[in-house]
Design a protein around this motif. Structure first.
Motif, mmCIF file in Angstrom:
data_model
loop_
_atom_site.group_PDB
_atom_site.id
_atom_site.type_symbol
_atom_site.label_atom_id
_atom_site.label_comp_id
_atom_site.label_asym_id
_atom_site.label_seq_id
_atom_site.Cartn_x
_atom_site.Cartn_y
_atom_site.Cartn_z
ATOM 1 N N ASN A 19 0.758 -1.222 0.029
ATOM 2 C CA ASN A 19 0.182 -0.067 -0.162
ATOM 3 C C ASN A 19 0.839 1.131 0.069
ATOM 4 O OD1 ASN A 19 0.926 -0.481 2.479
ATOM 5 N ND2 ASN A 19 -0.755 0.089 3.542
ATOM 6 N N LEU A 20 1.986 1.195 -0.309
ATOM 7 C CA LEU A 20 3.065 2.288 -0.465
ATOM 8 C C LEU A 20 3.349 2.698 -1.715
ATOM 9 C CD1 LEU A 20 5.647 1.301 2.261
ATOM 10 C CD2 LEU A 20 3.628 2.613 2.498
ATOM 11 N N LYS A 21 3.611 4.204 -2.039
ATOM 12 C CA LYS A 21 3.932 4.575 -3.425
ATOM 13 C C LYS A 21 4.962 5.658 -3.241
ATOM 14 C CE LYS A 21 1.893 5.655 -7.836
ATOM 15 N NZ LYS A 21 0.761 5.778 -8.628
ATOM 16 N N TRP A 22 6.005 5.647 -3.578
ATOM 17 C CA TRP A 22 7.124 6.785 -3.592
ATOM 18 C C TRP A 22 7.850 7.022 -4.508
ATOM 19 C CZ3 TRP A 22 7.582 1.757 -1.790
ATOM 20 C CH2 TRP A 22 8.638 1.120 -2.077
ATOM 21 N N LYS A 23 8.570 8.421 -4.769
ATOM 22 C CA LYS A 23 9.260 8.474 -5.404
ATOM 23 C C LYS A 23 11.023 8.672 -5.113
ATOM 24 C CE LYS A 23 10.270 12.547 -8.767
ATOM 25 N NZ LYS A 23 9.513 13.594 -9.813
ATOM 26 N N THR A 24 11.923 8.120 -5.933
ATOM 27 C CA THR A 24 13.303 8.147 -5.508
ATOM 28 C C THR A 24 13.809 9.031 -6.138
ATOM 29 O OG1 THR A 24 13.112 5.457 -5.024
ATOM 30 C CG2 THR A 24 15.265 6.480 -5.714
ATOM 31 N N VAL A 25 14.885 9.927 -5.758
ATOM 32 C CA VAL A 25 15.804 10.747 -6.343
ATOM 33 C C VAL A 25 17.067 10.511 -5.810
ATOM 34 C CG1 VAL A 25 13.993 12.727 -6.694
ATOM 35 C CG2 VAL A 25 15.171 12.504 -4.549
ATOM 36 N N ILE A 26 18.021 10.476 -6.938
ATOM 37 C CA ILE A 26 19.256 10.077 -6.614
ATOM 38 C C ILE A 26 20.405 11.065 -6.445
ATOM 39 C CG2 ILE A 26 21.297 8.415 -6.918
ATOM 40 C CD1 ILE A 26 19.461 6.491 -8.708
ATOM 41 N N CYS A 27 20.822 11.235 -5.174
ATOM 42 C CA CYS A 27 21.990 11.974 -4.653
ATOM 43 C C CYS A 27 21.614 13.458 -5.213
ATOM 44 C CB CYS A 27 23.181 11.526 -5.313
ATOM 45 S SG CYS A 27 24.829 12.376 -4.689
ATOM 46 N N SER A 28 22.089 14.179 -6.164
ATOM 47 C CA SER A 28 22.226 15.608 -6.464
ATOM 48 C C SER A 28 20.720 15.882 -7.212
ATOM 49 C CB SER A 28 23.177 15.804 -7.661
ATOM 50 O OG SER A 28 23.163 15.205 -8.733
ATOM 51 N N GLU A 29 19.931 14.826 -7.267
ATOM 52 C CA GLU A 29 18.509 15.242 -7.934
ATOM 53 C C GLU A 29 17.701 15.880 -6.951
ATOM 54 O OE1 GLU A 29 17.723 11.845 -11.337
ATOM 55 O OE2 GLU A 29 17.263 11.358 -9.303
ATOM 56 N N ILE A 30 17.990 15.682 -5.574
ATOM 57 C CA ILE A 30 17.425 16.237 -4.652
ATOM 58 C C ILE A 30 17.376 17.935 -4.739
ATOM 59 C CG2 ILE A 30 19.170 16.542 -2.680
ATOM 60 C CD1 ILE A 30 15.564 15.430 -2.139
ATOM 61 N N LEU A 31 18.507 18.725 -5.517
ATOM 62 C CA LEU A 31 18.811 19.922 -5.645
ATOM 63 C C LEU A 31 17.753 20.615 -6.641
ATOM 64 C CD1 LEU A 31 22.962 19.723 -5.466
ATOM 65 C CD2 LEU A 31 20.969 20.547 -3.572
ATOM 66 N N TYR A 32 16.926 19.684 -7.232
ATOM 67 C CA TYR A 32 15.975 20.480 -8.429
ATOM 68 C C TYR A 32 14.714 20.385 -7.837
ATOM 69 C CZ TYR A 32 20.132 19.602 -11.273
ATOM 70 O OH TYR A 32 21.477 19.822 -11.657
ATOM 71 N N PRO A 33 14.295 21.311 -7.365
ATOM 72 C CA PRO A 33 12.722 21.143 -6.902
ATOM 73 C C PRO A 33 11.677 21.030 -7.849
ATOM 74 C CG PRO A 33 13.926 23.457 -7.020
ATOM 75 C CD PRO A 33 14.711 22.599 -7.061
ATOM 76 N N SER A 34 11.932 21.362 -9.202
ATOM 77 C CA SER A 34 10.811 20.988 -10.264
ATOM 78 C C SER A 34 10.932 19.805 -10.643
ATOM 79 C CB SER A 34 11.110 22.293 -11.259
ATOM 80 O OG SER A 34 12.271 21.919 -11.846
ATOM 81 N N PHE A 35 12.127 19.074 -10.678
ATOM 82 C CA PHE A 35 12.291 17.592 -10.946
ATOM 83 C C PHE A 35 11.484 16.721 -9.777
ATOM 84 C CE2 PHE A 35 14.653 13.801 -10.492
ATOM 85 C CZ PHE A 35 14.399 13.123 -11.618
ATOM 86 N N VAL A 36 11.783 17.165 -8.572
ATOM 87 C CA VAL A 36 11.443 16.223 -7.531
ATOM 88 C C VAL A 36 9.765 16.395 -7.286
ATOM 89 C CG1 VAL A 36 11.311 16.131 -5.008
ATOM 90 C CG2 VAL A 36 13.378 16.550 -6.139
ATOM 91 N N LYS A 37 9.173 17.516 -7.882
ATOM 92 C CA LYS A 37 7.931 18.067 -7.758
ATOM 93 C C LYS A 37 7.141 17.168 -8.556
ATOM 94 C CE LYS A 37 4.743 21.601 -6.224
ATOM 95 N NZ LYS A 37 4.713 21.540 -5.003
ATOM 96 N N ALA A 38 7.608 16.872 -9.797
ATOM 97 C CA ALA A 38 6.794 16.130 -10.826
ATOM 98 C C ALA A 38 6.084 14.878 -10.380
ATOM 99 C CB ALA A 38 8.026 15.731 -12.096
ATOM 100 N N LYS A 39 4.806 14.934 -10.613
ATOM 101 C CA LYS A 39 3.806 13.537 -10.245
ATOM 102 C C LYS A 39 3.665 13.800 -8.723
ATOM 103 C CE LYS A 39 4.911 10.540 -14.119
ATOM 104 N NZ LYS A 39 5.101 8.977 -14.375
ATOM 105 N N ALA A 40 3.697 14.850 -8.073
ATOM 106 C CA ALA A 40 3.775 14.994 -6.584
ATOM 107 C C ALA A 40 2.406 14.484 -6.059
ATOM 108 C CB ALA A 40 3.762 16.366 -6.069
#
Length: 470
Positions: free
Chosen positions: A372-393
């Motif tokens: 029952n879990l669904k999550w997004k993985t961002v690897i290392c420096s990807e956490i520095l990109y707010p618009s990238f992380v927010k996609a499919k929020a």
């Protein structure tokens, strides 16, 4: 005098990247610089001096924010100290050219929009924020130097990031700097009123969001409690890829299965498995068989792995079920320049003694799912990109950030910036962020920006993750 005051301003603006609890220094960081321009140099400014002083400020901001790059270049190339310093000075000199362009535009607008040619805090903050946005999208390979991250410990303030991201935080930070300058050095006492109003809005909004979150929990009859385990490591980058360390990495990962039996999900750092998890079938088969024999919950691992469809390897994250089956795979999309990818590879390899190579960039957006879990993985420096992380929020319930920060010699500056970015991503998306890595700050960050950091030297840690269904 101008160089000294500009240096001092840049130091104040970036101190919180080194010492996060000193975030309040950023609120007065511009004062020495503005004092030089509008008091000492009053009536003497021309576009040439504006350009130089703007470049000088930008240069020192980047030096204070990104000097950790020295360690990765040293580790990867083995170049001499003086050569690396020369490379970084050239890089920072070029990257900081956008700052004087901003100052030229601001001063042009100031002189043409206002008859008295006086400093305007609102216009200054607006131009600065616009410059930050242009720099972020135009120079996306270098997502460093944004002043908002210095405020990660000011929880009431950063709640605004939910509605305006890092941009609204930067705007208000610079705007208040401007108002304080006018109040202190130009005796405009009415600016205190605007500052008080701004902070009343900030604290009111913070309280409103807290109450709104509690009401949402109540409306949904509470939240879901998930026990999540993380693996953390402190493995020297020079040793990480040795054959001896490979076996130890596998043992460490499998050891989590027995030490974290309560966990419903276990997450390991970036590239914690140091064989090609796709191409090395013998190691993979043995590893998956051991997981099937010992695991009681899914485990997420990292590996540099190939694919049949292309040459080379990807920085990948794999989700493996408790039965030893690969459920999902995500390949890092935004590669780190001068670490995972290099421009002008042919020229670099032709004219330097080093064998530079680049990883492949992933192409697909992948959300991991299990039970029952669904999550997004961002690897290392990807956490520095707010618009990238927010996609499919709207589709994920939490964020996982796997890192390997050993490239940077246990550098506190780099670890602070990565953690500060993760705090902002949690607030912007109003979901928890789980961060685990090698030589990194690890733990869980809640949607409010509050967090629990790993403080012990153990390799295995258990956290209670509270999530609400989207």
């Amino acid at each position: 005098m101008g160089i000294i005051l500009t240096f001092f301003a840049a130091a104040l603006l970036t101190t919180a990247n080194y010492y996060p609890n000193l975030y309040f220094l950023s609120w007065i960081g511009f004062l020495p610089f503005l004092y030089y321009l509008y008091n000492i140099k009053e009536g003497e400014l021309d576009y040439k001096s504006i350009f130089f002083n703007g470049w000088n400020l930008g240069f020192w901001i980047l030096v204070f924010t990104a000097n950790f790059l020295y360690h990765s270049i040293k580790l990867y190339t083995g170049s001499s100290f003086f050569l690396i310093i020369l490379i970084l000075l050239l890089l920072f000199s070029l990257m900081s050219l956008i700052y004087p362009v901003f100052f030229l535009i601001y001063f042009y607008l100031q002189r043409n929009l206002f008859n008295n040619n006086k400093f305007n805090p609102f216009l200054f903050a607006l131009c600065w924020t616009t410059m930050e946005m242009i720099r972020y999208y135009l120079l996306s390979f270098f997502p460093l130097g944004n002043l908002s991250y210095t405020q990660a410990e000011f929880l009431s303030f950063i709640q605004l990031a939910e509605i305006g991201g890092i941009w609204i935080v930067s705007f208000i930070l610079v705007f208040v700097n401007g108002l304080l300058f006018q109040f202190i050095f130009q005796k405009k006492f009415k600016d205190v009123f605007f500052i008080v109003i701004l902070f009343l809005i900030i604290f009111s909004f913070s309280n409103f969001k807290e109450q709104q979150y509690l009401q949402k929990i109540k409306a949904k009859n509470g939240y879901q409690n998930i026990e999540v385990g993380i693996i953390t490591t402190k493995i020297d980058q020079n040793k990480k890829w040795t054959l001896k360390q490979l076996d130890q990495n596998i043992e460490l990962t499998l050891g989590a299965l027995s030490d974290l039996k309560q966990a419903e999900l276990i997450i390991a750092p970036e590239t914690n498995i140091t064989f090609d998890f796709y191409a090395d079938k013998n190691y993979r088969k043995k590893f998956l068989k051991q997981i099937a024999a010992e695991a009681e919950s899914p485990i997420q691992i990292g590996s540099l792995a190939g694919r049949d469809s292309s040459k080379g390897r990807y920085n990948s994250s794999f989700l493996i079920s408790e039965t030893g089956e690969i459920i999902s795979r995500y390949d890092k999309k935004l590669l780190l320049y001068f670490g995972e990818t290099y421009p002008f590879l042919e020229l670099l390899n032709r004219f330097t003694p080093y064998n530079f190579s680049s990883l492949n960039a992933g192409e697909k957006e992948v959300l991991f799912k299990t039970k029952n879990l669904k999550w997004k993985t961002v690897i290392c420096s990807e956490i520095l990109y707010p618009s990238f992380v927010k996609a499919k929020a709207a589709e994920f319930e939490f964020i996982v950030n796997q890192t390997n920060e050993a490239w940077f010699n246990n550098n506190r500056l780099l670890k602070n910036i990565m953690w500060q970015a993760a705090v902002f991503r949690a607030v912007e998306n109003r979901v928890p962020v789980i961060k685990t890595g090698n030589y990194s700050y690890n733990g869980i960050i809640y949607p409010s920006g509050e967090y629990k950091k790993v403080l012990s030297n153990k390799n295995y840690h258990l956290f209670n993750l509270k999530i609400m269904e989207k």
